[in-house]
Every structure is written in C-alpha cells, then in structure tokens.
Motif scaffolding. Structure first.
Motif, PDB file in Angstrom:
ATOM      1  N   ALA A 112       0.806  -1.211   0.000  1.00  0.00           N
ATOM      2  CA  ALA A 112       0.000   0.000   0.000  1.00  0.00           C
ATOM      3  C   ALA A 112       0.846   1.271   0.000  1.00  0.00           C
ATOM      4  CB  ALA A 112      -0.925  -0.011   1.212  1.00  0.00           C
ATOM      5  N   LEU A 114       2.378   2.982  -2.337  1.00  0.00           N
ATOM      6  CA  LEU A 114       2.004   3.934  -3.371  1.00  0.00           C
ATOM      7  C   LEU A 114       0.634   4.544  -3.085  1.00  0.00           C
ATOM      8  CD1 LEU A 114       2.344   5.141  -6.291  1.00  0.00           C
ATOM      9  CD2 LEU A 114       1.095   3.119  -7.071  1.00  0.00           C
ATOM     10  N   THR A 115      -0.318   3.694  -2.743  1.00  0.00           N
ATOM     11  CA  THR A 115      -1.685   4.201  -2.580  1.00  0.00           C
ATOM     12  C   THR A 115      -1.784   5.107  -1.355  1.00  0.00           C
ATOM     13  OG1 THR A 115      -2.287   2.081  -1.532  1.00  0.00           O
ATOM     14  CG2 THR A 115      -2.835   2.372  -3.849  1.00  0.00           C
ATOM     15  N   TYR A 116      -0.992   4.825  -0.315  1.00  0.00           N
ATOM     16  CA  TYR A 116      -0.941   5.731   0.825  1.00  0.00           C
ATOM     17  C   TYR A 116      -0.519   7.129   0.388  1.00  0.00           C
ATOM     18  CZ  TYR A 116      -1.698   4.078   5.563  1.00  0.00           C
ATOM     19  OH  TYR A 116      -2.262   3.727   6.749  1.00  0.00           O
ATOM     20  N   LEU A 118      -0.656   8.348  -2.574  1.00  0.00           N
ATOM     21  CA  LEU A 118      -1.673   8.904  -3.474  1.00  0.00           C
ATOM     22  C   LEU A 118      -2.852   9.448  -2.681  1.00  0.00           C
ATOM     23  CD1 LEU A 118      -1.667   6.152  -6.260  1.00  0.00           C
ATOM     24  CD2 LEU A 118      -0.937   8.530  -6.547  1.00  0.00           C
ATOM     25  N   LYS A 119      -3.180   8.760  -1.609  1.00  0.00           N
ATOM     26  CA  LYS A 119      -4.338   9.187  -0.827  1.00  0.00           C
ATOM     27  C   LYS A 119      -4.012  10.330   0.116  1.00  0.00           C
ATOM     28  CE  LYS A 119      -8.114   7.816   2.113  1.00  0.00           C
ATOM     29  NZ  LYS A 119      -9.086   8.234   1.113  1.00  0.00           N
ATOM     30  N   TYR A 120      -2.990  10.138   0.941  1.00  0.00           N
ATOM     31  CA  TYR A 120      -2.770  11.057   2.054  1.00  0.00           C
ATOM     32  C   TYR A 120      -1.691  12.104   1.780  1.00  0.00           C
ATOM     33  CZ  TYR A 120      -5.424   7.582   4.720  1.00  0.00           C
ATOM     34  OH  TYR A 120      -6.395   6.738   5.179  1.00  0.00           O
ATOM     35  N   VAL A 122       1.210  11.708   2.511  1.00  0.00           N
ATOM     36  CA  VAL A 122       2.197  11.515   3.573  1.00  0.00           C
ATOM     37  C   VAL A 122       2.121  10.045   3.930  1.00  0.00           C
ATOM     38  CG1 VAL A 122       0.523  12.159   5.352  1.00  0.00           C
ATOM     39  CG2 VAL A 122       2.940  12.241   5.888  1.00  0.00           C
ATOM     40  N   ARG A 123       3.264   9.457   4.226  1.00  0.00           N
ATOM     41  CA  ARG A 123       3.266   8.017   4.426  1.00  0.00           C
ATOM     42  C   ARG A 123       4.128   7.653   5.623  1.00  0.00           C
ATOM     43  NH1 ARG A 123       6.498   3.644   1.500  1.00  0.00           N
ATOM     44  NH2 ARG A 123       7.399   5.324   0.266  1.00  0.00           N
ATOM     45  N   ASP A 124       3.621   6.745   6.409  1.00  0.00           N
ATOM     46  CA  ASP A 124       4.413   6.184   7.498  1.00  0.00           C
ATOM     47  C   ASP A 124       5.102   4.960   6.922  1.00  0.00           C
ATOM     48  OD1 ASP A 124       5.464   5.102   9.730  1.00  0.00           O
ATOM     49  OD2 ASP A 124       3.634   5.168  10.910  1.00  0.00           O
ATOM     50  N   ARG A 126       7.399   3.235   7.980  1.00  0.00           N
ATOM     51  CA  ARG A 126       7.943   2.259   8.931  1.00  0.00           C
ATOM     52  C   ARG A 126       7.037   1.044   9.043  1.00  0.00           C
ATOM     53  NH1 ARG A 126       7.336   5.971  13.879  1.00  0.00           N
ATOM     54  NH2 ARG A 126       5.286   5.780  12.911  1.00  0.00           N
ATOM     55  N   ARG A 130      -0.921   1.996   9.009  1.00  0.00           N
ATOM     56  CA  ARG A 130      -2.176   1.300   9.303  1.00  0.00           C
ATOM     57  C   ARG A 130      -2.349   0.063   8.427  1.00  0.00           C
ATOM     58  NH1 ARG A 130      -5.365   1.178  13.370  1.00  0.00           N
ATOM     59  NH2 ARG A 130      -7.370   1.677  12.427  1.00  0.00           N
ATOM     60  N   SER A 131      -1.630  -0.018   7.317  1.00  0.00           N
ATOM     61  CA  SER A 131      -1.805  -1.147   6.418  1.00  0.00           C
ATOM     62  C   SER A 131      -1.140  -2.408   6.940  1.00  0.00           C
ATOM     63  CB  SER A 131      -1.236  -0.818   5.039  1.00  0.00           C
ATOM     64  OG  SER A 131      -1.924   0.274   4.496  1.00  0.00           O
TER      65      SER A 131
ATOM     66  N   GLY B 221      -6.378   6.873  -4.970  1.00  0.00           N
ATOM     67  CA  GLY B 221      -6.493   7.416  -3.621  1.00  0.00           C
ATOM     68  C   GLY B 221      -7.854   7.233  -2.997  1.00  0.00           C
ATOM     69  N   ASN B 360      -9.810  14.737   2.436  1.00  0.00           N
ATOM     70  CA  ASN B 360      -8.540  15.221   1.882  1.00  0.00           C
ATOM     71  C   ASN B 360      -8.677  16.477   1.024  1.00  0.00           C
ATOM     72  OD1 ASN B 360      -8.424  12.324   2.450  1.00  0.00           O
ATOM     73  ND2 ASN B 360      -6.318  12.492   1.781  1.00  0.00           N
TER      74      ASN B 360
ATOM     75  N   PRO C  32      -4.975  14.571   6.632  1.00  0.00           N
ATOM     76  CA  PRO C  32      -3.522  14.437   6.749  1.00  0.00           C
ATOM     77  C   PRO C  32      -2.809  15.768   6.573  1.00  0.00           C
ATOM     78  CG  PRO C  32      -4.249  13.719   4.580  1.00  0.00           C
ATOM     79  CD  PRO C  32      -5.493  14.069   5.356  1.00  0.00           C
TER      80      PRO C  32
END
Lengths: 361, 361, 361, 361
Positions: A112, A114-116, A118-120, A122-124, A126, A130-131, B221, B360, C32
């Motif tokens: 996920a 890429l989709t994170y 694309l959606k947010y 910002v990406r965690d 680590r 949440r995925s 997204g 968003n 976000p």
C-alpha cells in the motif's frame, strides 16, 4: 462513515500503527453484565501472535493487552461488562524501524506504499502504517469480546489451501487445526505444506492461501433483505483483512456452475418442527438472512508482497528502481489470517444479534 | 445502520416490494449543480428491464421513473441537482399476485421465504417482498445519478460465464455486450449460451453465472486502509445483489495459487510521472485504496431457485411438501445482474469520491 | 449509532471511567498533513484541568496526554497528521475511590446513579462511571485536534451568568476571561461571583450557570436544511455536556418574544460583495446553514447535584434514605464546562467543514 | 451522515420541496407485526395541516398520504408492518409558484435564501425548497408510525407562550389544546392570543412562540451517558424544526439560577418499589438517561421572517434592496410546530426504545 470503525451496534474502532508506541481498540455497544477475564482476551491474542513458528514473521511481540475501561473487576479478577465502551491497548515492543529505512522512498509492488502516498500525501514508511497486519491484533481482541455476546455460537476457521496444495475434505479434523503451524485441518496436507513453505521461505518467496471460516449455532433470522444482508457484511468483514482478494459464501463461485436443481438446499421437517436442510450450498444464508444452518465462508489471501526477488517499481520521485524486501515477513500471510477471520465473523454476528434484538426483540 | 440504505456520503435508500403499489429510492448527498435529463435515468432502467428477451422473466414492467425532488428543471427539460435529496418513484404495473397464491404457505428452497418468516414473523408471499430482484430497478436509477458524480469514470460489466460455458478472453469485445441478450462480450460464447439456456428454459431449470465489472478512469487514492477499504465496500455492494454467492477483486481466488513474484504488479515510470503498471492482479486496489488502474471485480450468481422440478421442502406449519415453481422467472438470473452491478459500482465510487473530498479535499 | 462517538467525518470516540485506569479517545477522520505539537493539546487540557482554584473539585489530575497514533513526529517534536486515527490516552492518577464507598448503595438525587442502574443493571459507583465530567478531558483534547481543521476560526466561551449574577455585556472583555477562575468576561461580575461562590462552597451547596460560546470566522455554507442543521448539531453537542439543561442559538428564547420586524437581521452590501449583517439574532445560522456571521450559542448548566445538605432518596433496595455528598466537588460545575464547550463547538465545525467539502468540494 | 435522515434504528428519511411534485418519506427500521390504518396517519397529518384557521398560511393542501410499501393490507384496510421500509408520499397540490417570482433574486432576511446560495450555489426560490415548513408534513406522518413502536407512551405538546402572552400553568387543561387554533392549554391566554394575532396578521407582522412537549409513560433507561444522551437527541430533534432557536429540558435555563438543594428532584419509595419523584426539574432525564418520569422539553420558535414591512437586504448580485413578503404566510409559525414537535419526540423515543432493546434486550 466507518474508516476505522467496524459494526453498527457492536462497534469496533481501532487505532495505531505498526511502528508507533501502541495499537488500541474501543469496543462500543457491548451489552452489560457479561463476564470474562483478561486471560480470555489474551488467549485469543496469543493464538494469532506472530513468531510462533518459522513460518510467520519473526517480529516478537508479547501482545499483552490492557483493558482500560468498560468493565468492573471483582477480587478474583473476574470482569463484568458495564455497557460502556471497552478500551483495549497493546504497547508495541519490537519495532525495529531501521529494517525499513532502505525502502522509505521506494514503492514496494503489491504493498500500500504507493496508494498511501496517493491518498494522504504523507506516508508512514515504517512497516506500512495502518496497512500493517499488526492492526489485526486488535480485531482478535475485539473478537474475544464479541464472542461474549454470542455464547452459543462456535466459530472456527481453517486454512484449506496453500498455493496448489488443497486439503482433502474427507480428512477434515478440527482438532488437527491447532496441531500444525498452518491451522490446517488435514494432517496430510499440513505435512505437504511444511516442506513446501520451507522451500518458499528459504527462497525469500511467498504464496497465497484460502481460508474457510464457519459459525455453528448462529440463530436464524440475522441479517436483512437488502443492504443489511448478513452475507454482504461478512464479505466486507473478510475483505477488510489484509491481502484478501476474494470472498465466497457456501458454494460460492461453484454455484455459478450449478443448475437450480443441484443448488437448492432441500428441507425436511426436523424433530423440533424446525427445518432440517439436506445440503448447505447457501452457506447458512438465504436472501441475506441466516437460516440456522452453519454459516460458511471462504476467502482468498494473496501471497505476501514482501519478497527477496527484485521487482521493478518506481520511487517517490518517479524514478525507476528495483525493489527487494529483506525484512522479517510471513512467507504465507494467509496463515495469520485464520484467527483474524474468526474474530471478524464473531464481530459481524454479535453486531447482527444486537441489531435483530433492536428491530425485532 | 444500513438495512435499506447504501453508502455514506452518496447515500441510496430504497423502499417498495415487488407486489406493492410502487418502488422508490431517495438519493441523498448528490452534489449540487450537476445536470442530466430524466431520459438519462430512464435509459439505464430500460437496459435492466425484464421481458426484453425470452431469457428473462416475462413480467412486463414499463419501469417509468418519476423524479420527485432534488432537481430544478429548465424549459428544455434539463435537470440540475440542487444538493437536496432526489426522490425517485416507479409504479408497479404488472403485479399478478395470483401467480404466487399456491406457494404462499410453502417455503421454496433457495428462496428467502423461510428466512423472512424466521426474521420478521410475517411474510409478503407475493413474489418475495423486498427479496425480489424488482428492488434492483431503483439501484439502477440511483446508479445513473451516481454516474453524474464521476463523469470521467467508465463503468462496464459483462457476463463472463454461464454454467460451464466460459468466455474466451481473447475474443472480448465490449461492443458485443449489447448485441446479445446475455451481456456477453464473446460472440462465440454468446451463441453457445443461447442454445444452452433455451434448453434449460424449456426444462424449467436454471443456471448460475459469473459477471465481471470494471471501472476505467477512477481516480487514485479512493478508499482507506482498514474498514473503509474500497474493495470491502465493493464486495459488500456486489454481495448485496440478489443471489450473489461470491465476490473477487483482480486476480481474486486465483491469487491464492500465486507466488509473490507472480502476483506483484510491477511498475514503470509513465510518461506523466505517474506509475504505469505492467499487470493488474490487484484489480486496481492496493491496501484498500485505488491505484488509478482499472478497478476490476467479478461475482458469482447462483441459479434461480424457482424451478419446475419439484424440490423437497416444508410448509409454514412444518409439514413436508414438494415445491415446484410455475410462475414467470429468469432461467439465468445472473443476466439481469449485469446492469445492477454497474450501478452498484457507480454508487460505491461516487460515495468514495465524496469521502475523499471530505477528508482530503 | 453514536453512543460514544461524536461527529460524522471528524469523529471522536471516547472511552474510560473516572475511576478506571485511564480515559482515552480516538479522533478519526482528521485530514492528513496538519501540523501541531503535543503541547498544543496539553495546553488545552491544562486550561480545563480541575483543582486550579478553590472553586473546582480538588481532585488533582496532571492530565498528561499521550498521543499514541495517527501522527509522524519529526526530530523537533513537531507532529504531522497522517490521516489515520489519532489515539489519545490519559492515565487516571487521583482516583480515591474510597470517597465514594458510602454512596455505593444510595441513589444521589440529580445524579445518574439511578438511571445507570435502570439502564444497565450494573453501576460503576466509583464517581459516576462514564457520567463523570472526567470524560470531558478527552473532548478538550479532541477539540485541540479539531482546531487544526479550522485554523481560521476563533472559538471562545465565557461564563455569562452564575445563579442570579449576570454579567453586564457592556463590560464584556475577552481578555478578562482568563484572569478570573470563572472564565467570566466581566470583571465586576467576576468579583461578585467570587464572594458568592465562596459562600456556597463553604455551605456545601452549589449553583447553576449560563455559558456563551462563539465562533468567529467560520465559513458560510456549513450545515444542511433538515436533519444536518448546524444548529441542531451544536444543540446536541452542548446538550451532551454534563449537567446541561438548555441550549439556545443567537437570540434564542428571547426570539419567542420578538416580532418579525425586530428579529430580522437586515443586510447591506459589504465592501467585498458579501453581505454585512446589521444584527445577529440568528446567531450566525439561517435555515440550519451558517451565514458567515459569528456563530453564537448559549447553554444552561444545572447546579452540581453533589451537596452537603441531605436530600431524600432511596437506595438500591428501594429503602428510603437521606443522601448527603461529602466528597470533592465543584460548587459550580458550569465553570469547567467553558473549555469543554469550546472543544465541542470546534469538533462540530471541523466535522461540518469536512462534510461541506465532501458534498460540495 | 444524516442530512436528510433522522434516527439510528428507527430511521426517517424525507425528500421533496415545497414546490416540486411531491414530498415523501421512508420510515426504516419499524418493527414487524404492528398494526394500524392509513387513517391513523392521515389524522395526524390533518391536525398539522395549514389553512385550517385564519392564523396559519392559507395554502390549501389536502395532504393525502399514500402508503407505498412496508405493510400488508387485510380486506378491512388494516395494515400490518412487515419490518421493511415504509414509503410515504404526499402529492403537492397548491403550489402557486408565481407568488414567489418577485423574490427570486432577493435574499429575504431571516430566511434561508442566502445560506442556500452560499452552500449549494443554486437555489430553489419557489418557496424555500427544503427549508419550507412543508417538509414537516412528512415528520408528522413518520411520527404516527413511531407512535406504533411506543404504544404506552402519551406524547402531547402545547403552545405556552406567544410573544409576551404566557399561559398561566394553573389553568393548564390538555383538553383545551384542541379547542383553539393555537394549541394553547390555557383558555384565557388563548383568547388573548386571538386578538393579539389578528392584529399582527392584519399588519403583515409576525411573532415568536414557546412550545412545550411531554411524553408520559416513556420507559426508564432510554439514552446513554455520553453522545447518545436522550436529551441531546431531543435537543437536536426539536432544533431541527424550522425556526427553532432554543431548546430546554425540564427546568431548562431556569436551572442556571437554582441551588443544588432547590434543583434536586428528591425521591421516595413508590408503591411498586420504583422511585417516586417529588419534583421534575430534570424533565425526566438524568445523565442522559430517562428516569421513568414524564419527559418534558420546551423550545422557542422565532417569528416568521416573511413580513409585509420592508426590510433592508441585498440581492443575488450584491445590490442593496428592500424586501417585503406578500405571499401567504403564518403570522406565528410556532403554532404549526406543535404537532411537529410531538412527532419528533415520538421518533426520538421509538429510536431509543429500539436502541435499548438492541444493547440491553
């Protein structure tokens, strides 16, 4: 809206990431005056816990659950629900976010990442945020609470296929499920899976699986004809588990090949005036409503996307890269989905039992 | 709660039974200032309408939709949404409830007769009540409104298997879908289906089917990582269609047999900096969130339970009976599910587009 | 259902009792890429914290909030929201449940003791369980997050009446609010309140209050005409605060005495083409939708029910008893409702801003 | 989300504008096997119907309700609910949209004209669109259905103040309410109101009002401690009625002036072991949960904004104009709110009874 909440009257809200300080859940709507112990919840968690065999991720998490609210404790540690929300918390211990540093800027195919972005935006990075399948620990804890609402319902799941290895249903033995690291009900298939998965694991590869989950003793009359269909809620529940790509009820996709004559579950009068069904192609659900037969669902889990063989991808700047994942991972992520599926089915049924009481009680 | 409502921000509530005076829907949350005509909605309904070939029920319903609210009409009949709920109504015309009189007291195997009684303690025996596929007319009307919210998304469905007859994907031709009475994209398979279904129809039998539905041009997204997963919502949407027993996304159940290497949809940098995927096992959804690829889902429809061959059952008094259904029915109810699936996917995507804007935007 | 969740797109779920190990909240739906610090949330909590003057309960709670999820922290401690649920936790420290032992079996008039037993059949007698105002700490923490969603909106509340002492609006000074222990904007009234409340406190008595809360800079167009009315949501939000018995918007109950001529907020063209209102009887809301004027609401808080003077009551066995409450309590519980009201209004507005983006964005 | 839906388990969704072809509602979640007649619903509608005296708008609407679904009718016209959604429809007859042509481009002060444009960017100027009190006809119809769910609860409302004229509670006579055109329980005050309102009506002016609504016989234990508070839901329900600016429960705003001693509703043991309350400052609700006493709420309705005296305003182009409303209007819109309030309280209680069964049944 239900982005992090599951259920309507029996509602589970989860929070927390794989690499943050903790994961947690709020179980709201649990009726009052149900009794249990912290160990009941812990036992469910222990069954799901990773790192228990060489076939699941070696991340070591004690997954000790703390029950923060919604219960009264007697002197013997016995808990009674009060009808108020039950707060559950598990501290993350083994986070090792350094394992992920090299992939922070690349998109892992099948993940996920890429989709994170694309959606947010910002990406965690680590470990998937949440995925991560880590969130499912809270589902299992919530499922243990859900089971209190449906004490007469027995919910069990088993892994029925791993890659090309399918079980022989004639050898199905529920006791076998807890004797092998795959939750496989067929001892012969389980033995085959062991060698097969060892090979994949050593090669840094992975494989998909099919899991079957059933509920015996669920009351008839749960569900509703249109958008509150019990099977639609089960489908959403199972599809919400990480890496699931297909869900079927009863005969499922095989029903597409059946004639009406073959598919009809005929009925005879049972000893108690209730119908006795002569087959269960319906998987215990007709017109979205439970029949009183066993509820049976199956779902397909794709192979873990984290593999050693490099795959072509791009990075956050759009540059082409090859991605290979070296961290701790499950060669067959479907295995750990087995207790999660039981928990999700318990939550769906608890919710529908309360809904049924609400409209019809 | 959502027993008769589908969606969160784009919300469709339906009402009405097969044999009551009318069926209707309220489409709530449609953004203002979208333009369409009554004919746009009617055209979608006409495509679903039964009785258009010998392969669907001979019930004759003009299905003329009335738009009761939520729009301003200009002198040319052009409608503009006002942001308020759109009320839709279709009067039932061809009810013939006498056809059902002989089955009022028997439970038809595979139908919701029994479960209705188990749930509600009262049953509208005249054609299945809310369980009738008649309700899906309102979904199709609502889907036409949903399409306004996602003008750049092309949603199409096709019947890809009927019983043992599967299409050859090499012959897939979307134009073919509207040239045969089965919505089949393969002209050769369609020809086979014609003879096959004629035989079943004359024998009073029925058969299952598999339908594939896809959305091209859906934005990336959409969805959310846990319980707001786009694929979980699609699974629930498709499973809520009458007689559906299984749903899969992308590679679906086949993914259970794939290795991680084979399943990974590799990416290269596209001309516009966006990723170009080299395959679509994910069906356009990773981690519950759309990737920008085509969204692809398939679902299995069981055979119509109304068949001529007597099946063993019980009646409302618990006595054992044989049930045979002589009324007008579809030999392959999967056919009529094709436009319904398109409508449901349109509703899911419209809802998720609004949700995405909400969180968003 | 929303028994422990507030809001639709910006959703706050709280859990925890006054005398359990902790209280917590999950803030779901926060967009976000918003930045803040833990201190921003802590500062809001500190403002609400009891025990800061002799006029609020002497329970000492440091109320240190832990942010468990939903954010990425940079090296300087700056937090960025990720769009995933924000878990918040406060450990209870000063629980002293022995203070409540003598009232465990009696129903305190005006408290929720009786209704808890009537509803749940089990009661957490240690300080009111969920009915304790302690839960409002989580609302304040959530309100600090909500404020991130509406950075251009200034939300302020003030205590405008305590018993018979009403402020003089001509002396209203927002700076004064933080200079006295009553959040009173009128320094003269505040002085009066001090002596008045000292007398009540020493007598073990209590008194009611009226609080006014306003939002400056809220965008026009929030709300909806029927059941999504902004004022209806504000009314529910304020009525959900402990001990609140009345809510009014703008002129409120006084509007019942006005003629149409007097009540109409006339408009003139403002410098920017937007309307300039010549009065604000509407409290910034017309037809359930914000006008762009300041949103103004007031609410009445009843006197604390915990008083020293014995009141006639019954116990859990139905026996008649006299109840007198000796524990730590607020002589005017309305004081602590001031920051809670600000938080609730922030949550309502954040939710409606997201809703508006969803439907109209 | 609930922009056009009210309630959670007993859910009412309305649609339709004042000047469109029809208004309608879907009542979802009504339990099965409740019996009533179409006349039961019609009688409730007739009570609310405008044009019955010179004191309400002269718009003539027969308001004949059609019941489209969710019921089975026996030969005597007796209807039995089936548990499926009840569709209700009323055709608009007396629309006369020409009356509104002159105000299409001006914003009427106090009306939702401006906020509609601010929100939706498009406005149905023909009589207010969804903001018209016409929508409340569907609430009244739905309330008649809600009453079936709570057969032992008596819900009544009365107008207790009109402008400066307040009733004398010593003269309260429920029978009087239906003997005057104001739903006023005090015959003396009603007489005063007649002359007073005639004067205002002839002057083209208007006046506000206060209505009190109560429910006798509601079960104890309805509601929940935090966001599912019964009083919060009542507040939202009443505030959602057109032109309402304030809501209070029990002693309401007067509680702000009471000491804890005066406010406490003392209890004695009743003959049946249940508590007997010696007063009802709580309005039947403590901690958000019903006590079993009468539930009492009051709300303030602002004067009709449609008045003959010109008010300063702007038009859709931002130009300054004077607006005077010449159409048919209520000089005291509060009068017609009386049966609407009864309906809303019935809906809230029906919903909470089902919720209570759901969680505690």
């Amino acid at each position: 809206m239900s982005h992090n909440t599951f259920g309507h009257l029996f509602r589970v809200t989860t929070f927390g990431e794989s690499h943050g300080p903790a994961i947690g859940a709020v179980v709201d709507g649990c009726p009052p005056r149900l009794t249990f112990t912290r160990d009941d919840v812990q036992a469910a968690l222990d069954r799901r816990r990773p790192g228990q065999s060489r076939f699941t991720t070696q991340r070591r998490e004690p997954d000790e659950v703390e029950i923060l609210s919604g219960v009264l404790e007697d002197e013997g540690g016995r808990l009674t629900t009060t009808g108020t929300p039950i707060g559950l918390l598990i501290r993350n211990v083994d986070q090792r976010s350094k394992d992920y540093s090299n992939i922070a800027r690349s998109y892992r195919p099948g993940h996920a990442d890429l989709t994170y972005d694309l959606k947010y935006g910002v990406r965690d990075h680590r470990g998937g945020g949440r995925s991560s399948a880590r969130e499912t620990a809270m589902r299992v804890a919530a499922g243990a609470i859900a089971q209190l609402v449906i004490p007469d319902v027995t919910i069990r799941a088993a892994l029925v296929a791993m890659g090309e290895i399918e079980i022989d249903r004639a050898r199905w033995d529920w006791d076998e499920v807890d004797r092998n690291p795959f939750f496989c009900p067929d001892p012969v298939a389980a033995k085959d899976m062991e060698g097969y998965l060892d090979g994949l694991r050593k090669a840094g590869s992975s494989i998909g699986a099919v899991i079957e989950v059933e509920a015996q003793g669920a009351p008839a009359g749960l569900g509703a004809p249109i958008y509150g269909k019990l099977d639609a809620d089960i489908a959403a529940a199972l599809m919400s588990i990480n890496a699931v790509k297909g869900v079927e009820i009863g005969a499922g996709f095989a029903a597409a090949r059946l004639t009406g004559e073959a598919n009809a579950d005929e009925m005879r009068a049972g000893p108690d005036g209730k119908p006795t069904f002569l087959s269960n192609n319906a998987g215990g659900i007709l017109g979205g409503i439970s029949t009183g037969q066993s509820i049976v669902a199956r779902f397909a889990v794709k192979p873990t996307s984290s593999i050693l063989t490099p795959r072509r991808s791009i990075d956050t700047e759009g540059a082409e890269v090859d991605v290979s994942t070296k961290g701790r991972h499950d060669p067959c992520v479907g295995i750990r989905a087995v207790p999660v599926a039981e928990a999700m089915l318990a939550c769906v049924l608890a919710d529908h039992v309360l809904r049924h009481r609400g409209q019809n009680g």
